[in-house]
Design a protein around this motif. Structure first.
Motif, PDB file in Angstrom:
ATOM      1  N   ILE A   1       3.647  -1.032   3.604  1.00 34.03           N
ATOM      2  CA  ILE A   1       3.372   0.328   3.434  1.00 34.03           C
ATOM      3  C   ILE A   1       4.394   1.110   2.960  1.00 34.03           C
ATOM      4  O   ILE A   1       5.520   1.072   3.782  1.00 34.03           O
TER       5      ILE A   1
ATOM      6  N   ILE B   1      -8.082  -3.157   4.597  1.00 29.36           N
ATOM      7  CA  ILE B   1      -7.179  -3.232   3.104  1.00 29.36           C
ATOM      8  C   ILE B   1      -6.404  -4.718   3.405  1.00 29.36           C
ATOM      9  O   ILE B   1      -6.282  -5.233   2.402  1.00 29.36           O
TER      10      ILE B   1
ATOM     11  N   VAL C   1       1.035  -1.141   0.046  1.00 31.22           N
ATOM     12  CA  VAL C   1      -0.076  -0.157   0.034  1.00 31.22           C
ATOM     13  C   VAL C   1       0.769   1.260   0.004  1.00 31.22           C
ATOM     14  O   VAL C   1       1.755   1.319   0.596  1.00 31.22           O
TER      15      VAL C   1
ATOM     16  N   ILE D   1      -5.533   3.389  11.751  1.00 28.94           N
ATOM     17  CA  ILE D   1      -4.532   2.238  11.172  1.00 28.94           C
ATOM     18  C   ILE D   1      -5.271   0.961  11.535  1.00 28.94           C
ATOM     19  O   ILE D   1      -5.358   0.114  10.364  1.00 28.94           O
TER      20      ILE D   1
ATOM     21  N   LEU E   1       3.127   4.618  12.627  1.00 32.77           N
ATOM     22  CA  LEU E   1       2.855   3.219  11.908  1.00 32.77           C
ATOM     23  C   LEU E   1       3.700   2.143  11.997  1.00 32.77           C
ATOM     24  O   LEU E   1       3.274   1.082  11.994  1.00 32.77           O
TER      25      LEU E   1
ATOM     26  N   THR F   1      -8.674   0.952   8.950  1.00 30.00           N
ATOM     27  CA  THR F   1      -8.306   1.304   7.532  1.00 30.00           C
ATOM     28  C   THR F   1      -7.358   0.222   7.090  1.00 30.00           C
ATOM     29  O   THR F   1      -7.642  -0.432   6.009  1.00 30.00           O
ATOM     30  N   LEU F   2      -6.332   0.460   7.466  1.00 27.43           N
ATOM     31  CA  LEU F   2      -5.105  -0.229   6.895  1.00 27.43           C
ATOM     32  C   LEU F   2      -5.129  -1.694   7.129  1.00 27.43           C
ATOM     33  O   LEU F   2      -4.782  -2.452   6.143  1.00 27.43           O
TER      34      LEU F   2
ATOM     35  N   THR G   1      -3.330  -4.553   4.894  1.00 27.08           N
ATOM     36  CA  THR G   1      -1.980  -4.152   4.738  1.00 27.08           C
ATOM     37  C   THR G   1      -0.768  -5.130   5.226  1.00 27.08           C
ATOM     38  O   THR G   1      -0.867  -5.299   6.561  1.00 27.08           O
TER      39      THR G   1
ATOM     40  N   ILE H   1      -0.016   5.795   0.265  1.00 24.24           N
ATOM     41  CA  ILE H   1      -1.331   6.719   0.371  1.00 24.24           C
ATOM     42  C   ILE H   1      -0.745   8.068  -0.089  1.00 24.24           C
ATOM     43  O   ILE H   1       0.247   8.398   0.153  1.00 24.24           O
TER      44      ILE H   1
END
Length: 343
Positions: free
Chosen positions: A120, A115, A18, A107, A139, A110-111, A117, A20
């Motif tokens: 990233i 998704i 990913v 985090i 992160l 969404t991530l 992830t 962003i």
């Protein structure tokens, strides 16, 4: 490339790689990052995912500021990203509720949960969550907990992206579409619909198509005359021989040929005008294009204009006769440009 207009439409992946960002312009600096993303996904047998936001966050956080104009519309951006080999594009509606998520909730929700992830790629200065309080360190810490890795984009690359975006916008506002193309890696374009004008152009031998751009956030270059190419899908009649017969054709086996209507993408040369038409005391800013060797009615047609070269600034002439003389010179200058690049 698959496009999702909401996170809820996206099905969580097993191995999402990913990045962003808004990626406005998708210029050379952005392309370097996206190439890194695509290559990483292939090397790790994963799928590349770009998470972007629409409207631009600044439009929501600072709605009174109308100065922000974008190099690309969201559809233009998607088209370019697809050409770069991205697997998935998630266009997340940016709202105040979304921006007010705590960094740790962003985090996880969404991530991780939405998704999936696993890796990233992100800038050293990336901020997220309520009051932009989340950062790269957050992160990396979350990655240890949730099982994803974080790859930092170098500071110089981030600087180059920011500088390039600023220079592109400034160049376009000044009419320097050639410099903008150097930074973008492709010609700046405008996509819009042909609407009816007052038809003054056709009375002086230079009929123009008036272009309406629906997206008010789209950046429009500075006033003046430009050499452009125009792309549009034109309806044409094509005779097909030996093709599979339609249901109607099966009723008449003696028919060996049939005509079908086809839409074919055609490209024309032309010169575009942006300005308020001071010679006729115009009151509104217009976008018009005189398409060379073309005489079809195209009202309601969607067209794309690619800006290739700035020819001159907009000026007020003494009347239509003087304007006509200058337009003829502009056309000659435009044709000279096309002849020079074709050699």
């Amino acid at each position: 490339m698959k496009i999702y207009n909401n996170l809820s439409d996206f099905k969580k992946l097993d191995n999402a790689i990913v990045t962003i960002g808004t990626f406005d312009g998708v210029h050379f600096g952005h392309q370097k990052i996206i190439k890194q993303l695509v290559e990483k996904a292939k090397a790790n047998h994963g799928e590349s995912v770009i998470l972007t936001f629409f409207p631009h966050p600044r439009m929501i956080i600072d709605p009174e500021n109308q100065d922000l104009k974008m190099i690309n519309t969201i559809n233009e951006k998607a088209e370019i990203l697809e050409s770069l080999g991205v697997d998935h594009l998630i266009i997340t509606p940016f709202t105040r509720d979304f921006s007010n998520q705590l960094p740790e909730d962003y985090i996880k929700n969404t991530l991780v949960d939405n998704i999936g992830t696993k890796h990233i790629i992100i800038g050293y200065d990336h901020r997220f969550g309520k009051d932009r309080s989340g950062n790269l360190s957050d992160l990396k810490s979350a990655g240890l907990h949730y099982g994803f890795t974080v790859e930092e984009i170098m500071e110089q690359d981030i600087h180059d992206v920011a500088v390039s975006s600023t220079k592109i916008r400034q160049a376009l506002l000044e009419g320097d579409v050639s410099l903008a193309k150097d930074y973008l890696g492709y010609p700046f374009s405008i996509f819009g619909r042909v609407i009816k004008g007052d038809k003054i152009g056709r009375t002086i031998g230079f009929p123009t198509a008036n272009i309406f751009v629906e997206e008010t956030y789209k950046l429009i270059p500075g006033d003046g005359i430009y050499a452009v190419t125009v792309e549009m899908g034109l309806e044409s009649e094509k005779s097909e021989v030996g093709s599979q017969k339609s249901e109607d054709n099966l009723l008449d086996n003696s028919t060996s040929q049939r005509s079908t209507l086809n839409f074919q993408l055609s490209t024309f040369k032309g010169m575009a005008y942006i300005g308020q038409r001071p010679t006729i005391n115009g009151m509104t800013r217009n976008i018009e294009v005189n398409i060379f060797d073309f005489n079809q009615e195209i009202y309601g047609q969607d067209i794309k204009m690619n800006f290739l070269k700035f020819l001159r600034h907009d000026v007020k002439f003494t009347g239509l006769e003087a304007l006509t003389v200058q337009l003829q010179k502009d056309k000659e200058a435009t044709l000279d440009y096309f002849n020079s690049v074709s050699k």
